[in-house]
Design an enzyme around this catalytic site. Structure first.
Site, PDB file in Angstrom:
ATOM      1  N   GLY A   1      36.413  29.157  41.452  1.00 35.14           N
ATOM      2  CA  GLY A   1      36.434  30.491  42.049  1.00 35.14           C
ATOM      3  C   GLY A   1      37.581  30.770  43.002  1.00 35.14           C
ATOM      4  O   GLY A   1      37.438  31.569  43.936  1.00 35.14           O
ATOM      5  N   THR A   2      38.757  30.165  42.754  1.00 36.86           N
ATOM      6  CA  THR A   2      39.874  30.473  43.663  1.00 36.86           C
ATOM      7  C   THR A   2      40.339  31.916  43.484  1.00 36.86           C
ATOM      8  O   THR A   2      40.793  32.544  44.446  1.00 36.86           O
ATOM      9  CB  THR A   2      41.062  29.508  43.471  1.00 36.86           C
ATOM     10  OG1 THR A   2      41.592  29.670  42.150  1.00 36.86           O
ATOM     11  CG2 THR A   2      40.663  28.068  43.713  1.00 36.86           C
ATOM     12  N   ASN A   3      40.222  32.448  42.270  1.00 34.52           N
ATOM     13  CA  ASN A   3      40.581  33.865  42.083  1.00 34.52           C
ATOM     14  C   ASN A   3      39.566  34.777  42.758  1.00 34.52           C
ATOM     15  O   ASN A   3      39.936  35.809  43.319  1.00 34.52           O
ATOM     16  CB  ASN A   3      40.703  34.195  40.592  1.00 34.52           C
ATOM     17  CG  ASN A   3      42.049  33.776  40.038  1.00 34.52           C
ATOM     18  OD1 ASN A   3      43.064  34.403  40.331  1.00 34.52           O
ATOM     19  ND2 ASN A   3      42.071  32.697  39.289  1.00 34.52           N
TER      20      ASN A   3
ATOM     21  N   MET B   1      34.337  31.683  31.583  1.00 35.15           N
ATOM     22  CA  MET B   1      34.640  30.936  30.363  1.00 35.15           C
ATOM     23  C   MET B   1      33.626  31.148  29.241  1.00 35.15           C
ATOM     24  O   MET B   1      33.613  30.376  28.290  1.00 35.15           O
ATOM     25  CB  MET B   1      34.751  29.438  30.681  1.00 35.15           C
ATOM     26  CG  MET B   1      35.810  29.103  31.698  1.00 35.15           C
ATOM     27  SD  MET B   1      37.470  29.662  31.212  1.00 35.15           S
ATOM     28  CE  MET B   1      38.446  28.992  32.545  1.00 35.15           C
TER      29      MET B   1
ATOM     30  N   ILE C   1      32.211  33.421  26.124  1.00 36.80           N
ATOM     31  CA  ILE C   1      32.597  34.518  25.225  1.00 36.80           C
ATOM     32  C   ILE C   1      31.400  35.441  25.056  1.00 36.80           C
ATOM     33  O   ILE C   1      30.289  34.980  24.801  1.00 36.80           O
ATOM     34  CB  ILE C   1      32.992  33.970  23.823  1.00 36.80           C
ATOM     35  CG1 ILE C   1      34.099  32.927  23.940  1.00 36.80           C
ATOM     36  CG2 ILE C   1      33.346  35.104  22.852  1.00 36.80           C
ATOM     37  CD1 ILE C   1      35.494  33.463  24.105  1.00 36.80           C
TER      38      ILE C   1
ATOM     39  N   ASN D   1      40.679  40.978  33.060  1.00 42.50           N
ATOM     40  CA  ASN D   1      40.683  39.517  32.936  1.00 42.50           C
ATOM     41  C   ASN D   1      42.006  38.978  33.466  1.00 42.50           C
ATOM     42  O   ASN D   1      43.049  39.596  33.256  1.00 42.50           O
ATOM     43  CB  ASN D   1      40.533  39.119  31.457  1.00 42.50           C
ATOM     44  CG  ASN D   1      40.551  37.605  31.268  1.00 42.50           C
ATOM     45  OD1 ASN D   1      39.862  36.867  31.971  1.00 42.50           O
ATOM     46  ND2 ASN D   1      41.348  37.128  30.320  1.00 42.50           N
TER      47      ASN D   1
ATOM     48  N   HIS E   1      44.565  35.905  33.007  1.00 37.73           N
ATOM     49  CA  HIS E   1      44.877  34.808  32.084  1.00 37.73           C
ATOM     50  C   HIS E   1      46.083  34.037  32.638  1.00 37.73           C
ATOM     51  O   HIS E   1      47.072  34.654  33.037  1.00 37.73           O
ATOM     52  CB  HIS E   1      45.198  35.359  30.680  1.00 37.73           C
ATOM     53  CG  HIS E   1      45.483  34.272  29.699  1.00 37.73           C
ATOM     54  ND1 HIS E   1      44.490  33.496  29.137  1.00 37.73           N
ATOM     55  CD2 HIS E   1      46.648  33.789  29.217  1.00 37.73           C
ATOM     56  CE1 HIS E   1      45.034  32.596  28.342  1.00 37.73           C
ATOM     57  NE2 HIS E   1      46.339  32.743  28.373  1.00 37.73           N
TER      58      HIS E   1
HETATM   59  C1  GAR Z   1      42.294  30.440  36.347  1.00 36.69           C
HETATM   60  O1  GAR Z   1      43.536  29.800  36.194  1.00 36.69           O
HETATM   61  C2  GAR Z   1      42.150  31.547  35.333  1.00 36.69           C
HETATM   62  O2  GAR Z   1      43.350  32.223  35.071  1.00 36.69           O
HETATM   63  C3  GAR Z   1      41.703  30.770  34.118  1.00 36.69           C
HETATM   64  O3  GAR Z   1      40.796  29.827  34.630  1.00 36.69           O
HETATM   65  C4  GAR Z   1      41.149  29.495  35.979  1.00 36.69           C
HETATM   66  C5  GAR Z   1      39.935  29.687  36.854  1.00 36.69           C
HETATM   67  O4  GAR Z   1      40.155  29.229  38.158  1.00 36.69           O
HETATM   68  N1  GAR Z   1      41.131  31.638  33.140  1.00 36.69           N
HETATM   69  C6  GAR Z   1      41.272  31.454  31.827  1.00 36.69           C
HETATM   70  O5  GAR Z   1      41.855  30.508  31.345  1.00 36.69           O
HETATM   71  C7  GAR Z   1      40.633  32.517  30.950  1.00 36.69           C
HETATM   72  N2  GAR Z   1      41.244  32.509  29.652  1.00 36.69           N
HETATM   73  P1  GAR Z   1      39.292  29.723  39.403  1.00 36.69           P
HETATM   74  O6  GAR Z   1      37.818  29.488  39.043  1.00 36.69           O
HETATM   75  O7  GAR Z   1      39.729  28.816  40.508  1.00 36.69           O
HETATM   76  O8  GAR Z   1      39.607  31.174  39.668  1.00 36.69           O
END
Ligand code: GAR
Length: 221
Positions: free
Chosen positions: A15-17, A94, A96, A111, A113
């Site tokens: 969950g850093t985003n 993650m 679908i 989203n 990516h």
């Molecule tokens: C992030 O890098 C995001 O872009 C990627 O998963 C990571 C999640 O990190 N998403 C995908 O690959 C979707 N196709 P987070 O949980 O630290 O935000």
């Protein structure tokens, strides 16, 4: 739709985003939007702890609790509609889902990516795998993309992109971290704020970014 858009952030991991969105909200950088819910695809992920610390209500909608993807998607849509959500943000989500999701939220799902779409995207390109494939291929530039979600995997209209250089000696982990810091955590909150201000206009495959509404001189007098 409410004046202040209600945002749901969907997560599956660290969950850093999500944290970048929470930080942006706390700094007043999400204009006309508020994170109203965090929904995880499984219990126990650290993103849920981040939501708790920020005082944001959180929920779990797990694929394994439903007979198939469609049933899970319908339950997710019901949850989002029940919470009056205007914007759905997939932040490392993650799972679908089936077309019911896009039908319920046309051009209202963003989203992030971790590559420059249309490179290194589509089926099998998620998380660290993306960066492994980038390094295998030997490209010199990668980055991140925020796009609207359509029925085609990673194929919806692109809102924002930011390039990040691949450096000699990069590991997938090092590249992932740099792309997060320099691109994902920057463009995701920005795209969310633009959406909430009503400044994203989708025209076919192109997303136009409208200028902020400016008060005319007459209004200020
Ligand atoms: C992030 O890098 C995001 O872009 C990627 O998963 C990571 C999640 O990190 N998403 C995908 O690959 C979707 N196709 P987070 O949980 O630290 O935000």
């Amino acid at each position: 739709m409410s004046a202040v858009k209600r945002i749901a952030v969907l997560v599956s991991g660290g969950g850093t985003n999500l944290q970048a969105l929470i930080d942006a909200q706390e700094q007043g950088d999400i204009i006309s939007g508020r994170i109203a819910a965090v929904i995880a695809s499984k219990p126990g992920v650290y993103a849920l702890e981040r939501a708790k610390q920020a005082g944001i209500p959180s929920y779990v909608v797990a694929r394994k609790d439903y007979p198939d993807s469609r049933a899970m998607t319908v339950a997710l849509v019901d949850k989002l509609k029940g919470l009056n959500i205007d914007l759905v943000v997939l932040a490392g989500f993650m799972t679908i889902f089936t077309e019911e999701m896009v039908n319920a939220y046309p051009n209202a799902i963003l989203n992030v990516h971790p590559a420059l779409i249309p490179s290194f995207c589509g089926k099998g390109y998620y998380g660290l795998h993306v960066h492994e494939k980038v390094l295998e291929y030997g490209v010199k530039l990668s980055g991140a993309t925020v796009h609207f979600v359509s029925e085609e995997c990673d194929g919806g209209p692109i809102v924002l992109q930011k390039a990040v250089a691949v450096e000699e000696g990069d590991t997938p982990e090092a590249l992932q971290r740099r792309i997060m810091e320099q691109a994902e955590w920057v463009i995701l909150p920005k795209a969310v704020s633009l959406f909430c201000q009503g400044r994203l206009k989708v025209e076919g495959r192109t997303v136009r970014i409208l200028k902020p509404l400016q008060l005319s001189k007459e209004c200020l007098q």
